[in-house]
Design an enzyme around this catalytic site. Structure first.
Site, mmCIF file in Angstrom:
data_model
loop_
_atom_site.group_PDB
_atom_site.id
_atom_site.type_symbol
_atom_site.label_atom_id
_atom_site.label_comp_id
_atom_site.label_asym_id
_atom_site.label_seq_id
_atom_site.Cartn_x
_atom_site.Cartn_y
_atom_site.Cartn_z
ATOM 1 N N LYS A 197 -11.541 -3.921 -3.095
ATOM 2 C CA LYS A 197 -11.843 -2.591 -3.922
ATOM 3 C C LYS A 197 -11.585 -1.398 -4.067
ATOM 4 O O LYS A 197 -11.556 -0.684 -4.412
ATOM 5 C CB LYS A 197 -13.308 -3.344 -2.827
ATOM 6 C CG LYS A 197 -12.701 -2.848 -1.754
ATOM 7 C CD LYS A 197 -13.411 -2.420 -0.432
ATOM 8 C CE LYS A 197 -14.107 -3.669 0.263
ATOM 9 N NZ LYS A 197 -12.445 -3.145 1.141
ATOM 10 N N LYS A 223 0.647 -0.963 -0.054
ATOM 11 C CA LYS A 223 -0.182 0.294 -0.003
ATOM 12 C C LYS A 223 0.919 1.589 -0.104
ATOM 13 O O LYS A 223 0.609 2.326 -0.515
ATOM 14 C CB LYS A 223 -0.759 -0.252 1.389
ATOM 15 C CG LYS A 223 -2.035 -0.978 0.817
ATOM 16 C CD LYS A 223 -3.119 -0.526 2.087
ATOM 17 C CE LYS A 223 -4.290 -1.719 2.081
ATOM 18 N NZ LYS A 223 -6.038 -1.355 2.427
ATOM 19 N N LYS A 248 -4.344 -9.824 -6.419
ATOM 20 C CA LYS A 248 -4.811 -9.962 -5.938
ATOM 21 C C LYS A 248 -6.927 -8.953 -6.232
ATOM 22 O O LYS A 248 -6.694 -7.363 -6.733
ATOM 23 C CB LYS A 248 -5.294 -9.976 -4.117
ATOM 24 C CG LYS A 248 -5.402 -8.050 -3.424
ATOM 25 C CD LYS A 248 -5.885 -8.533 -2.239
ATOM 26 C CE LYS A 248 -6.051 -7.568 -1.188
ATOM 27 N NZ LYS A 248 -6.828 -7.239 0.168
#
Ligand code: ATP
Ligand code: LTN
Length: 330
Positions: free
Chosen positions: A198, A113, A195
């Site tokens: 969202k 991230k 992966k």
């Protein structure tokens, strides 16, 4: 002895994908019959990346309604919003004091991230796994149903429980992960090496649980495959492998059956059937969601009651922790 305790959480950082559904929510439902389940909308986790207040508010309520539409029953489980139970943040602070910087530096989600973000990173993103450990340990959780991506965070929760127990005395239950192999990691439809998420910037990368029929079909049509031209379940064909996993999870058919059925047939045929399988599986969820979401006072009642129940358990554990570390009781 009493029932075992289950805890899991989902971030209101966007609308939920079928990755969230297959890897987590779908598996939370049957657990309600056997265990004491706590399911939380973890809004404090969500703010570790920038969120618009109005979106966060909407996503939080959407997800409560969606969890119920997927079969989470507030009469059987404790369904609550993390920030309503202030003990989570309080325990996280205590656990921060026994967490090593080196442990957090090794967390792959943080590394991923932080690489993706071009803004200044905030400290909460770094200590996020400690808050997650607090979520779990506050309820003396035995089992944590999560997707495979959360394994490392769960290891930290186990480690902190053991460290606290040995430094002070037996306080926390050491939690076990519950990871289901077949649905553990649904991949992006546009890049099957990462992966499905969202928060992906490409909306063709994911299918939302609440996507309408047209969107589902379009996204499956555009899903990346390969030039092999054969339906096989192999790491050399990660796109097709991922679609087979999705098919299997929504239809209940085994991977072997699916591969057998589509032997010698093209990707087009397979994708068409997959479209139907996904559309039909999600239809009842979408319908039930609309109904629940429109009843605001019912939603309010659910999350208020959930917070009350959760606080009751959380308070007892936090009080014990404070006492052991030497904080003076009020
Ligand atoms: P974000 O993309 O915002 O980081 P996320 O989509 O990973 O979030 P979370 O709310 O953090 O979702 O996760 C909720 C649950 O869904 C977790 O148990 C997680 O392991 C699971 N999960 C998320 N994505 C997938 C996926 N692609 N496949 C299987 N399980 C998943
Ligand atoms: N970190 C998780 C969400 C989460 C969670 C939890 C899962 C927060 N707290 C406690 C299980 C138990 C995620 O990113 N998927």
């Amino acid at each position: 002895m009493g029932k075992k305790t289950v805890f899991s959480g989902v971030q209101p950082s966007g609308a939920l994908t079928i990755g969230n559904y297959i890897g987590a929510i779908k598996r939370w439902v049957p657990l309600q019959e056997k265990y004491d389940c706590y399911y939380s909308i973890v809004d404090q986790h969500a703010i570790t990346v920038p969120q618009e207040a109005k979106d966060l508010r909407k996503n939080t309520l959407d997800i409560i309604a969606l969890l119920m539409a997927c079969g989470i029953d507030p009469k059987k489980s404790t369904l609550f919003i993390q920030s309503h139970v202030t003990e989570h943040a309080e325990l996280a602070w205590v656990l921060n004091s026994i967490t090593y910087m080196g442990q957090l530096n090794r967390m792959t989600q943080f590394k991923d991230k932080s690489k993706r973000s071009d803004e200044n990173l905030n400290a909460a993103l770094f200590t996020y796994p400690v808050l997650m450990a607090a979520d779990i340990l506050l309820y003396k959780t035995d089992l944590v149903p999560v997707g495979d991506d959360q394994k490392q965070h769960l290891e930290l929760a186990r480690d902190l429980a053991e460290r606290f127990n040995s430094r002070y005395s037996d306080t926390f239950t050491v939690p076990e992960p519950l990871i289901d192999k077949s649905g553990a990691r649904i991949m992006s439809l546009q890049d099957p090496t990462v992966k499905m998420s969202k928060s992906d910037s490409d909306e063709n990368a994911y299918i939302l649980i609440l996507d309408d029929e047209a969107a589902i079909k379009r996204k499956i049509k555009r899903a990346v495959t390969d030039s092999v031209g054969e339906i096989a379940y192999s790491d050399d064909q990660p796109g097709i492998k991922n679609l087979i996993n999705i098919y299997s999870n929504f239809s209940g058919d085994t991977v072997e059956d699916i591969v057998q059925r589509y032997k010698g047939r093209g990707y087009g045929d397979f994708k068409k059937d997959l479209e139907e399988v996904v559309v039909e599986a999600l239809r009842p969820i979408r319908e039930s969601f609309e109904e629940i979401r429109s009843d605001k006072s019912y939603l309010e009642e659910v999350y208020r009651e959930g917070a009350k129940e959760a606080s009751y358990s959380a308070m007892k554990v936090l009080r014990k922790v404070h006492k052991k570390i030497g904080f003076i009781p009020r």
